[in-house]
Motif scaffolding. Structure first.
Motif, PDB file in Angstrom:
ATOM      1  N   LEU A 267      -9.327  -1.515   2.742  1.00 29.52           N
ATOM      2  CA  LEU A 267     -10.095  -2.317   3.515  1.00 29.52           C
ATOM      3  C   LEU A 267      -9.389  -3.652   3.688  1.00 29.52           C
ATOM      4  O   LEU A 267      -9.611  -4.080   4.778  1.00 29.52           O
ATOM      5  CB  LEU A 267     -11.387  -2.829   2.503  1.00 29.52           C
ATOM      6  CG  LEU A 267     -12.481  -1.693   2.356  1.00 29.52           C
ATOM      7  CD1 LEU A 267     -13.234  -2.127   1.332  1.00 29.52           C
ATOM      8  CD2 LEU A 267     -13.148  -1.509   3.866  1.00 29.52           C
ATOM      9  N   LEU A 268      -8.642  -3.942   3.014  1.00 30.65           N
ATOM     10  CA  LEU A 268      -7.757  -5.118   3.187  1.00 30.65           C
ATOM     11  C   LEU A 268      -6.668  -4.893   4.385  1.00 30.65           C
ATOM     12  O   LEU A 268      -6.493  -5.967   5.131  1.00 30.65           O
ATOM     13  CB  LEU A 268      -6.677  -5.390   2.009  1.00 30.65           C
ATOM     14  CG  LEU A 268      -6.229  -6.731   1.950  1.00 30.65           C
ATOM     15  CD1 LEU A 268      -7.074  -7.856   2.155  1.00 30.65           C
ATOM     16  CD2 LEU A 268      -5.496  -7.214   0.611  1.00 30.65           C
TER      17      LEU A 268
ATOM     18  N   SER B 249       0.810  -1.287   0.044  1.00 27.13           N
ATOM     19  CA  SER B 249       0.127  -0.089   0.038  1.00 27.13           C
ATOM     20  C   SER B 249       0.990   1.249   0.043  1.00 27.13           C
ATOM     21  O   SER B 249       0.438   2.044  -0.710  1.00 27.13           O
ATOM     22  CB  SER B 249      -1.050  -0.033   1.270  1.00 27.13           C
ATOM     23  OG  SER B 249      -2.026  -1.068   1.049  1.00 27.13           O
TER      24      SER B 249
ATOM     25  N   LEU C  45     -10.257  -9.147  -5.821  1.00 25.73           N
ATOM     26  CA  LEU C  45     -10.818  -8.098  -6.152  1.00 25.73           C
ATOM     27  C   LEU C  45      -9.747  -6.940  -6.504  1.00 25.73           C
ATOM     28  O   LEU C  45      -9.700  -6.170  -7.375  1.00 25.73           O
ATOM     29  CB  LEU C  45     -11.659  -7.361  -5.226  1.00 25.73           C
ATOM     30  CG  LEU C  45     -12.506  -6.377  -5.654  1.00 25.73           C
ATOM     31  CD1 LEU C  45     -13.053  -6.409  -7.018  1.00 25.73           C
ATOM     32  CD2 LEU C  45     -13.315  -5.738  -4.509  1.00 25.73           C
ATOM     33  N   GLN C  46      -8.564  -6.823  -5.558  1.00 27.88           N
ATOM     34  CA  GLN C  46      -7.506  -6.039  -5.646  1.00 27.88           C
ATOM     35  C   GLN C  46      -6.702  -6.076  -6.692  1.00 27.88           C
ATOM     36  O   GLN C  46      -6.332  -5.265  -7.568  1.00 27.88           O
ATOM     37  CB  GLN C  46      -6.778  -5.831  -4.364  1.00 27.88           C
ATOM     38  CG  GLN C  46      -5.431  -4.928  -4.303  1.00 27.88           C
ATOM     39  CD  GLN C  46      -6.055  -3.615  -4.212  1.00 27.88           C
ATOM     40  OE1 GLN C  46      -7.055  -3.303  -4.410  1.00 27.88           O
ATOM     41  NE2 GLN C  46      -5.077  -2.812  -3.982  1.00 27.88           N
TER      42      GLN C  46
ATOM     43  N   LEU D  22     -11.075  -9.765  -1.188  1.00 32.27           N
ATOM     44  CA  LEU D  22     -10.380  -8.397  -1.607  1.00 32.27           C
ATOM     45  C   LEU D  22      -9.164  -8.728  -2.015  1.00 32.27           C
ATOM     46  O   LEU D  22      -8.894  -7.778  -2.847  1.00 32.27           O
ATOM     47  CB  LEU D  22     -10.345  -7.914   0.017  1.00 32.27           C
ATOM     48  CG  LEU D  22     -11.849  -7.449   0.861  1.00 32.27           C
ATOM     49  CD1 LEU D  22     -11.343  -6.857   2.085  1.00 32.27           C
ATOM     50  CD2 LEU D  22     -12.306  -6.335  -0.079  1.00 32.27           C
TER      51      LEU D  22
ATOM     52  N   ALA E 191     -11.472   2.718  -6.709  1.00 33.92           N
ATOM     53  CA  ALA E 191     -11.731   1.458  -6.097  1.00 33.92           C
ATOM     54  C   ALA E 191     -10.585   0.649  -5.552  1.00 33.92           C
ATOM     55  O   ALA E 191     -10.470   0.053  -4.646  1.00 33.92           O
ATOM     56  CB  ALA E 191     -12.572   0.589  -6.987  1.00 33.92           C
ATOM     57  N   HIS E 192      -9.393   0.525  -6.566  1.00 35.97           N
ATOM     58  CA  HIS E 192      -8.258  -0.097  -6.171  1.00 35.97           C
ATOM     59  C   HIS E 192      -7.711   0.368  -4.857  1.00 35.97           C
ATOM     60  O   HIS E 192      -7.237  -0.446  -3.942  1.00 35.97           O
ATOM     61  CB  HIS E 192      -7.314   0.000  -7.604  1.00 35.97           C
ATOM     62  CG  HIS E 192      -6.030  -0.645  -7.181  1.00 35.97           C
ATOM     63  ND1 HIS E 192      -6.015  -1.876  -7.204  1.00 35.97           N
ATOM     64  CD2 HIS E 192      -4.761  -0.231  -7.125  1.00 35.97           C
ATOM     65  CE1 HIS E 192      -4.861  -2.426  -6.920  1.00 35.97           C
ATOM     66  NE2 HIS E 192      -4.001  -1.421  -6.952  1.00 35.97           N
TER      67      HIS E 192
ATOM     68  N   LEU F 202      -8.930  -5.353 -10.002  1.00 35.75           N
ATOM     69  CA  LEU F 202      -8.730  -3.928 -10.243  1.00 35.75           C
ATOM     70  C   LEU F 202      -7.542  -3.296 -10.651  1.00 35.75           C
ATOM     71  O   LEU F 202      -7.691  -2.322 -11.429  1.00 35.75           O
ATOM     72  CB  LEU F 202      -9.271  -3.117  -8.946  1.00 35.75           C
ATOM     73  CG  LEU F 202     -10.671  -3.383  -8.475  1.00 35.75           C
ATOM     74  CD1 LEU F 202     -11.023  -2.830  -7.250  1.00 35.75           C
ATOM     75  CD2 LEU F 202     -11.677  -2.736  -9.431  1.00 35.75           C
TER      76      LEU F 202
ATOM     77  N   SER G  18     -13.305 -13.273   3.326  1.00 31.30           N
ATOM     78  CA  SER G  18     -13.431 -12.140   3.099  1.00 31.30           C
ATOM     79  C   SER G  18     -12.240 -11.382   2.725  1.00 31.30           C
ATOM     80  O   SER G  18     -12.019 -10.721   1.360  1.00 31.30           O
ATOM     81  CB  SER G  18     -13.956 -11.084   4.009  1.00 31.30           C
ATOM     82  OG  SER G  18     -15.479 -11.329   4.425  1.00 31.30           O
TER      83      SER G  18
ATOM     84  N   VAL H 146     -10.036  -0.586  -1.850  1.00 28.15           N
ATOM     85  CA  VAL H 146     -10.144  -2.216  -1.438  1.00 28.15           C
ATOM     86  C   VAL H 146      -8.664  -2.511  -0.775  1.00 28.15           C
ATOM     87  O   VAL H 146      -8.707  -3.084   0.142  1.00 28.15           O
ATOM     88  CB  VAL H 146     -10.158  -2.899  -2.715  1.00 28.15           C
ATOM     89  CG1 VAL H 146      -9.799  -4.510  -2.522  1.00 28.15           C
ATOM     90  CG2 VAL H 146     -11.694  -3.050  -3.441  1.00 28.15           C
TER      91      VAL H 146
END
Length: 141
Positions: free
Chosen positions: A107-108, A10, A79-80, A76, A100-101, A83, A72, A104
């Motif tokens: 959130l992760l 991140s 999905l990451q 994620l 959105a990337h 995205l 979950s 997520v």
């Protein structure tokens, strides 16, 4: 290890975003090392999260009771990655996909942090309200 790797990924993505490295790489061919590092470090990070989920599910006991959160986290991550690939294939032209990337990713980090620092006693609802003779009882109605 999975939480630290996701935080590192991140931070690498944040560095890339704040310097517009991905856009400069796609448009001008400059600063491509940040995009390359971000792309290639995504694979080990996804593997670390996958190992965390599988280890927790196979360990049994308390860790297995967290299966909804573990699945979950796996969702994620998938999905990451999706995205991220979509964002690059669209050459960052769709702000919704890019935001959105980033969302997520946040959130992760939050989900993995909560799973990492959760204790077995934390899963009991309202476990902190145990003293029925509290002087604050009249305040609660």
């Amino acid at each position: 290890l999975s939480l630290l790797s996701v935080i590192g990924q991140s931070l690498l993505g944040a560095r890339m975003a704040t310097t517009w490295s991905a856009q400069r790489c796609l448009d001008l061919g400059q600063s491509c090392q940040w995009l390359t590092w971000h792309r290639f470090s995504a694979i080990p990070v996804a593997v670390f999260v996958l190992l965390f989920v599988m280890t927790s599910l196979f360990a049994g006991g308390w860790a297995r009771t967290q299966w909804l959160y573990l699945i979950s986290a796996l969702g994620l991550v998938l999905l990451q990655v999706t995205l991220g690939l979509l964002s690059l294939s669209l050459e960052l032209s769709e702000p919704f996909v890019t935001v959105a990337h980033q969302l997520v990713a946040a959130l992760l980090v939050a989900l993995l942090a909560s799973l990492t620092f959760r204790r077995p006693g934390d899963s009991e609802p309202n476990s902190f309200i145990e003293n029925p003779t509290s002087p604050l009882d009249p305040c609660h109605g």
